[in-house]
Design a protein around this motif. Structure first.
Motif, mmCIF file in Angstrom:
data_model
loop_
_atom_site.group_PDB
_atom_site.id
_atom_site.type_symbol
_atom_site.label_atom_id
_atom_site.label_comp_id
_atom_site.label_asym_id
_atom_site.label_seq_id
_atom_site.Cartn_x
_atom_site.Cartn_y
_atom_site.Cartn_z
ATOM 1 N N GLU A 215 94.814 6.289 89.473
ATOM 2 C CA GLU A 215 94.497 4.870 89.627
ATOM 3 C C GLU A 215 93.756 4.615 90.931
ATOM 4 O OE1 GLU A 215 98.193 2.577 87.419
ATOM 5 O OE2 GLU A 215 98.361 3.052 89.550
ATOM 6 N N LEU A 216 92.748 3.760 90.862
ATOM 7 C CA LEU A 216 92.062 3.278 92.054
ATOM 8 C C LEU A 216 92.458 1.820 92.260
ATOM 9 C CD1 LEU A 216 89.979 3.333 94.363
ATOM 10 C CD2 LEU A 216 88.213 2.787 92.644
ATOM 11 N N ILE A 217 93.091 1.541 93.395
ATOM 12 C CA ILE A 217 93.521 0.190 93.734
ATOM 13 C C ILE A 217 92.791 -0.226 95.004
ATOM 14 C CG2 ILE A 217 95.484 -1.340 94.100
ATOM 15 C CD1 ILE A 217 95.614 0.251 91.471
ATOM 16 N N ILE A 218 92.212 -1.413 94.991
ATOM 17 C CA ILE A 218 91.471 -1.921 96.151
ATOM 18 C C ILE A 218 92.080 -3.238 96.593
ATOM 19 C CG2 ILE A 218 89.233 -2.794 96.965
ATOM 20 C CD1 ILE A 218 87.903 -0.910 94.970
ATOM 21 N N ASN A 219 92.349 -3.334 97.897
ATOM 22 C CA ASN A 219 92.868 -4.577 98.464
ATOM 23 C C ASN A 219 91.681 -5.347 99.059
ATOM 24 O OD1 ASN A 219 94.056 -6.601 100.134
ATOM 25 N ND2 ASN A 219 95.984 -5.454 100.082
ATOM 26 N N LEU A 220 91.189 -6.304 98.306
ATOM 27 C CA LEU A 220 90.004 -7.066 98.735
ATOM 28 C C LEU A 220 90.323 -7.970 99.920
ATOM 29 C CD1 LEU A 220 87.097 -7.106 97.815
ATOM 30 C CD2 LEU A 220 87.626 -9.056 96.339
ATOM 31 N N LYS A 221 91.568 -8.415 99.997
ATOM 32 C CA LYS A 221 91.988 -9.247 101.133
ATOM 33 C C LYS A 221 91.864 -8.458 102.438
ATOM 34 C CE LYS A 221 95.936 -11.923 102.847
ATOM 35 N NZ LYS A 221 97.347 -12.336 102.570
ATOM 36 N N THR A 222 92.293 -7.192 102.411
ATOM 37 C CA THR A 222 92.182 -6.345 103.594
ATOM 38 C C THR A 222 90.719 -6.055 103.913
ATOM 39 O OG1 THR A 222 94.341 -5.329 103.184
ATOM 40 C CG2 THR A 222 92.810 -4.094 104.581
ATOM 41 N N ALA A 223 89.921 -5.831 102.876
ATOM 42 C CA ALA A 223 88.492 -5.585 103.099
ATOM 43 C C ALA A 223 87.841 -6.749 103.821
ATOM 44 C CB ALA A 223 87.802 -5.331 101.754
ATOM 45 N N LYS A 224 88.168 -7.958 103.422
ATOM 46 C CA LYS A 224 87.593 -9.137 104.066
ATOM 47 C C LYS A 224 88.065 -9.251 105.510
ATOM 48 C CE LYS A 224 87.079 -11.733 99.749
ATOM 49 N NZ LYS A 224 87.559 -12.869 98.924
ATOM 50 N N ALA B 32 96.979 -0.353 111.142
ATOM 51 C CA ALA B 32 95.602 -0.032 110.778
ATOM 52 C C ALA B 32 94.715 -1.265 110.887
ATOM 53 C CB ALA B 32 95.569 0.531 109.361
ATOM 54 N N LEU B 33 95.215 -2.403 110.445
ATOM 55 C CA LEU B 33 94.433 -3.632 110.530
ATOM 56 C C LEU B 33 94.226 -4.047 111.982
ATOM 57 C CD1 LEU B 33 93.067 -5.811 108.811
ATOM 58 C CD2 LEU B 33 95.235 -7.066 108.811
ATOM 59 N N PRO C 297 90.112 1.107 108.222
ATOM 60 C CA PRO C 297 90.376 1.139 106.784
ATOM 61 C C PRO C 297 91.163 2.389 106.414
ATOM 62 C CG PRO C 297 88.089 1.677 107.229
ATOM 63 C CD PRO C 297 88.686 1.256 108.544
ATOM 64 N N THR C 298 92.060 2.283 105.449
ATOM 65 C CA THR C 298 92.899 3.408 105.053
ATOM 66 C C THR C 298 92.767 3.677 103.551
ATOM 67 O OG1 THR C 298 94.829 2.000 104.614
ATOM 68 C CG2 THR C 298 94.599 2.906 106.850
ATOM 69 N N ILE C 299 93.035 4.917 103.205
ATOM 70 C CA ILE C 299 93.166 5.290 101.796
ATOM 71 C C ILE C 299 94.411 6.154 101.663
ATOM 72 C CG2 ILE C 299 91.681 7.353 101.989
ATOM 73 C CD1 ILE C 299 90.736 6.597 99.069
ATOM 74 N N GLY D 126 97.120 -1.765 102.786
ATOM 75 C CA GLY D 126 96.122 -0.719 102.970
ATOM 76 C C GLY D 126 94.855 -1.068 102.204
ATOM 77 N N LEU D 127 93.719 -0.545 102.631
ATOM 78 C CA LEU D 127 92.463 -0.909 101.981
ATOM 79 C C LEU D 127 92.365 -0.382 100.553
ATOM 80 C CD1 LEU D 127 89.616 -2.161 102.117
ATOM 81 C CD2 LEU D 127 88.797 0.088 102.901
ATOM 82 N N MET D 128 92.661 0.914 100.373
ATOM 83 C CA MET D 128 92.520 1.526 99.051
ATOM 84 C C MET D 128 93.616 2.554 98.808
ATOM 85 S SD MET D 128 88.491 2.376 98.331
ATOM 86 C CE MET D 128 88.313 3.477 99.737
#
Length: 330
Positions: free
Chosen positions: A302-311, A243-244, A249-251, A262-264
């Motif tokens: 739960e909502l989990i966000i990968n900020l490293k992937t977002a950047k 995906a990267l 972006p993935t959820i 994964g993004l979220m």
């Protein structure tokens, strides 16, 4: 011996026998209980998410090896092997059978209608015909039901907040999983309701991921929803890398997918499902009938966000969304 004394002694012996029988139902057996555990994935019993079960058993006072042992079977992501695993587990003379996925329920039901069955995770057990109702399942089965087929609208809403112009959403799932069809249906409906076109891609084995992503790229999707599945879960790091690479972006449902890159993720904790399944096993070992134990549903998402992937994807995550996250990976 006088007749009256004999009757008193006999009554005392009978009372003692009844008390002993009742005590035997509420205390650990002299030999360890045998728990059959059938899973789809390749993870070991000591690894996430399956380790949640032994954690739950400890919370209920059981010591593995002393109070219970696990007869373990994994179909190694080959869903057509569930009937074989079911036959093998029944031959192990287990006291309870624990199942990790909806895909295992029907094969086990076809082998035994008497051994107690606990679903650690299932999707729409009533609609799939596994139980009569959530409040009174009946038969020899009980357990927990997830919401993978119901949270599609929320997942799409979250992705829209990240990508306000989202109009083409890809999905990735395993059609060999019986949960695939209902989740695809709910995703399509939720996407149409907000004017988004959904484009499915499928993978039945690890060899099909490259082709699946090529199809998604060809469809010009802007994001991808990953369906819950043992194969996709075990390959979550590879999926995140693909995906990267394709800047998608993935959820997903599982927290572990976000942790893998994964993004979220938005959904339930699989580890918590297995931990909660221990409560059902405990009640059954103490004498409860599985068909009388209501099916439990999810209470926490739960909502989990990968900020490293977002950047890495050059995505500016909305601060309002970050404030709602249960965890942010940096």
């Amino acid at each position: 011996m006088r007749r009256r004394e004999f009757v008193v002694l006999l009554g005392g012996a009978a009372t003692a026998a009844v008390l002993h029988a009742l005590t035997a139902r509420t205390q650990p057996a002299a030999k360890p209980w045998r728990i059959g555990f059938i899973v789809a994935g390749k993870a070991l019993p000591t690894e996430s998410p399956y380790s949640g079960f032994t954690q739950g058993m400890r919370e209920h006072g059981y010591v593995e090896g002393k109070d219970f042992v696990i007869a373990w079977r994994s179909v190694q992501e080959q869903y057509d092997q569930f009937p074989v695993a079911a036959q093998e587990i029944v031959k192990e003379n287990v006291d309870v059978i624990l199942l990790s996925t909806s895909a295992a329920v029907r094969p086990v039901q076809q082998v035994t209608r008497t051994l107690p069955i606990v679903m650690a995770y299932s999707t729409d057990p009533v609609g799939n015909g596994f139980v009569r109702s959530l409040s009174h399942p009946g038969g020899n089965i009980t357990g927990l039901a997830g919401s993978s087929d119901d949270i599609s609208p929320k997942q799409i809403e979250l992705m829209q907040r990240v990508l306000p112009g989202l109009s083409r959403l890809g999905t990735l799932g395993n059609p060999n999983n019986p949960d695939y069809a209902p989740i695809l249906k709910s995703t399509d409906a939720a996407a149409r309701n907000v004017g988004i076109a959904a484009f499915p891609a499928e993978a039945r084995s690890g060899d099909e991921f490259d082709a699946a992503f090529a199809k998604l790229v060809g469809a010009r999707v802007q994001a991808v929803k990953i369906f819950p599945d043992a194969l996709l879960f075990s390959q979550r790091a590879r999926i995140a890398e693909l995906a990267l690479r394709h800047r998608l972006p993935t959820i997903s449902v599982e927290r572990e997918c976000s942790e893998a890159g994964g993004l979220m993720s938005y959904g339930e904790s699989l580890g918590d499902f297995f931990r909660r399944a221990a409560a059902f096993v405990d009640k059954i070992l103490r004498g409860a009938k599985p068909g009388d134990l209501p099916i439990e549903q999810s209470t926490k998402f739960e909502l989990i966000i990968n900020l490293k992937t977002a950047k890495a994807l050059d995505i500016e995550m909305p601060q309002t969304l970050l404030s709602l996250a249960d965890a942010v990976i940096e």
